[in-house]
Design an enzyme around this catalytic site. Structure first.
Site, short mmCIF file in Angstrom:
data_model
loop_
_atom_site.label_atom_id
_atom_site.label_comp_id
_atom_site.label_asym_id
_atom_site.label_seq_id
_atom_site.Cartn_x
_atom_site.Cartn_y
_atom_site.Cartn_z
CE LYS A 47 -1.39 2.87 2.42
NZ LYS A 47 -1.17 4.37 2.28
N GLY A 63 7.08 5.31 8.49
CA GLY A 63 6.33 6.56 8.52
C GLY A 63 6.51 7.27 9.83
CB SER A 64 4.58 9.98 11.40
OG SER A 64 3.29 9.41 11.63
CB THR A 65 6.83 8.55 16.07
OG1 THR A 65 8.20 8.42 15.68
CG2 THR A 65 6.64 7.95 17.45
CB ALA A 114 1.35 6.71 11.37
N GLY A 115 2.94 5.07 13.64
CA GLY A 115 3.52 3.81 14.10
C GLY A 115 2.91 3.34 15.40
CD GLU A 128 12.77 4.01 9.08
OE1 GLU A 128 12.83 5.00 9.85
OE2 GLU A 128 12.66 4.09 7.86
CB CYS A 186 13.38 9.12 8.99
SG CYS A 186 14.08 7.72 8.08
CD GLU A 210 10.97 12.82 11.52
OE1 GLU A 210 11.91 12.22 10.96
OE2 GLU A 210 9.90 12.28 11.82
#
Length: 481
Positions: A177, A229-231, A233-234, A251, A285, A385
């Site tokens: 995706k 992706g972003s933290t 979203a993680g 990651e 990143c 970030e």
């Protein structure tokens, strides 16, 4: 303009479930440059069904590792044949400067792919051990199953390859995706998969947004999620996977510190930091965006960085002479500009750059490369970030203070130490809680594991460890005696 009308599902180009389309707008010209279908949850269901059927009833998981390796070599050859086209596509689609599209988008992707294939030649898929009771134990590494891969827009193929290739080498089947900001390059990758002749159902590509991505994460037919992706979203993905004990690799973000020790060659350091801190226009990143300088050399470091950053050419990403291109989207431009305003409001000193459009540019989502001095590590511009060409220069008292500042972050993805004494630099690096570091440079090495401490993620990619994350271990005890 490049246009796709079909999705790649189960090894075939098929009509999407709806007429919904993703329109790709050039970050430079703000004009339409491409269009693709936007996958729905129903399209994802079809892709997962195809992947599950290929895994449970197809030959791919049980194909000899050397035959899977041969298939991936065909894929690598097909990918390498299109490097020039793909580099230009990245610059058109998401605004990556052409020099970086050539080196970091396509070149690094090709190198990482080649390294995985080299590692796979001697990877221990099955081994025998002497057991505790005198017999033998067969230890097998078997594919984890159907893998859902969710990738970001900044280095789409590179991040995809870190997941797709080891998953396929392990015998997994994949549903990819990609993000709505980079659907053209994703479907170009699907063309390469088709050209390589991978079996039906082994790879599907369904560009879509966050809601569809969450559907993939929670799909009962998916055995593992691999996300970059972003933290924020993680954390959401980790919580969703935890409910079903679904395997997950994350990651995530970074706020990496470049520690300039007093004995560093400043000219060489600043020259190398141009790449390490501002690659892909700062949309990386791993970017070394916190520059730590001792108080005795602080002004010297600030002046050198300001001269370097202020001299960078900003503009059309298709011009290889331009080092900095636009941000991927207007929202990203606004985000970075907002952080520049936050830094000024917090009391940091704006040395070069700012929130105005770069000179000579009237259109495009550009941000002037910016350096802040007199930054405290508690400021938001030092902790959050930004994901743009903004550097913060933070003073430290002594080496122990530098290590403390480097570690004073919720992130732990990358970092660097700059010194004329390499072994001492390694000693300093051992004290920094981050997943990767460089001495007098920062480049990822594809033979070694990459990933983060703390809020920068869970799990590792690249090296043999990058394949291990797509296998389950099975132990078979043979008769004693």
């Amino acid at each position: 303009m490049r246009e796709y009308k079909e999705l790649y599902i189960g090894g075939s180009w098929v009509a999407p479930e709806t007429e919904r389309r993703i329109e790709v707008i050039s970050p430079h010209s703000e004009q339409l440059v491409g269009r693709t279908p936007e996958a729905t949850t129903e399209d994802v269901d079809r892709a997962v069904e195809a992947a599950w059927h290929a895994f449970d009833h197809g030959d791919w998981p049980n194909t000899a590792p050397e035959d899977r390796l041969a298939a991936l070599r065909r894929f690598a050859d097909a990918y390498n044949a299109r490097q020039t086209e793909l580099a230009e596509l990245f610059s058109t689609e998401m605004g990556s400067p052409l020099w970086f599209s050539q080196v970091g988008q396509v070149g690094a992707t090709s190198m990482a792919l080649a390294e995985f294939l080299n590692i796979a030649e001697s990877f221990p898929w099955e081994e025998r051990r002497t057991g505790s009771f005198g017999g033998e134990v067969v230890v097998r590494r078997e594919p984890v199953g159907v893998v859902g891969i969710i990738t970001p827009w900044n280095v789409p193929h590179f991040v995809t390859m870190a997941k797709l290739v080891p998953a396929l080498l392990a015998g997994c089947t994949v549903v990819l995706k990609p993000p709505p900001e980079a659907p053209l390059s994703a479907l170009a990758l699907a063309e390469i998969v088709a050209e390589a002749g991978l079996p039906e159902g082994v790879v599907s590509v369904v560009p879509a947004g966050r809601e569809v991505g969450e559907h993939l994460v929670t799909h009962p037919g998916v055995d593992k999620i691999a996300f970059t992706g972003s933290t924020a979203a993680g954390r959401r993905i980790a919580a969703l996977c935890g409910q079903d004990l679904r395997r997950v690799t994350l990651e995530l973000g970074g706020k990496s510190a470049a520690m300039i020790l007093d004995d560093a060659d400043l000219d060489q350091t600043v020259q190398q930091l141009q790449m390490a801190s501002l690659l892909n226009s700062g949309q990386a990143c791993i970017a070394q965006t916190r520059i730590l300088a001792s108080r005795k050399r602080y002004d010297e470091v600030v002046d050198a960085l300001a001269a370097m950053v202020g001299g960078l050419s900003v503009g059309d990403p298709m011009n290889v002479e331009n080092y900095i291109g636009p941000m991927v989207a207007k929202r990203q431009q606004e985000r970075v500009r907002d952080y520049i305003g936050i830094g000024t409001a917090e009391g940091a000193r704006l040395v070069v750059g700012g929130s105005e459009m770069p000179a000579g540019l009237d259109t495009g989502w550009y941000v002037r490369p910016t350096v802040f001095a007199d930054v405290d590590n508690d400021m938001r511009i030092a902790r959050e970030e930004i994901f743009g060409p903004v550097l913060t220069v933070i003073p430290y008292d002594d080496e122990a203070d530098a290590v403390r500042i480097a570690n004073d972050s919720e992130y732990g993805l990358a970092g660097s130490v700059w010194t004329s004494d390499v072994e001492h630099g390694v000693d300093v690096a051992r004290r920094v809680r981050t997943g990767t570091l460089g001495i007098n440079q920062y480049l990822m090495d594809f033979t070694a594991p990459f990933g983060g401490f703390k809020a920068s993620g869970i799990g590792r990619e690249f090296g043999p460890e990058g394949i291990e994350t797509y296998v389950e271990y099975k132990s078979i005890a043979l008769p004693i005696g």
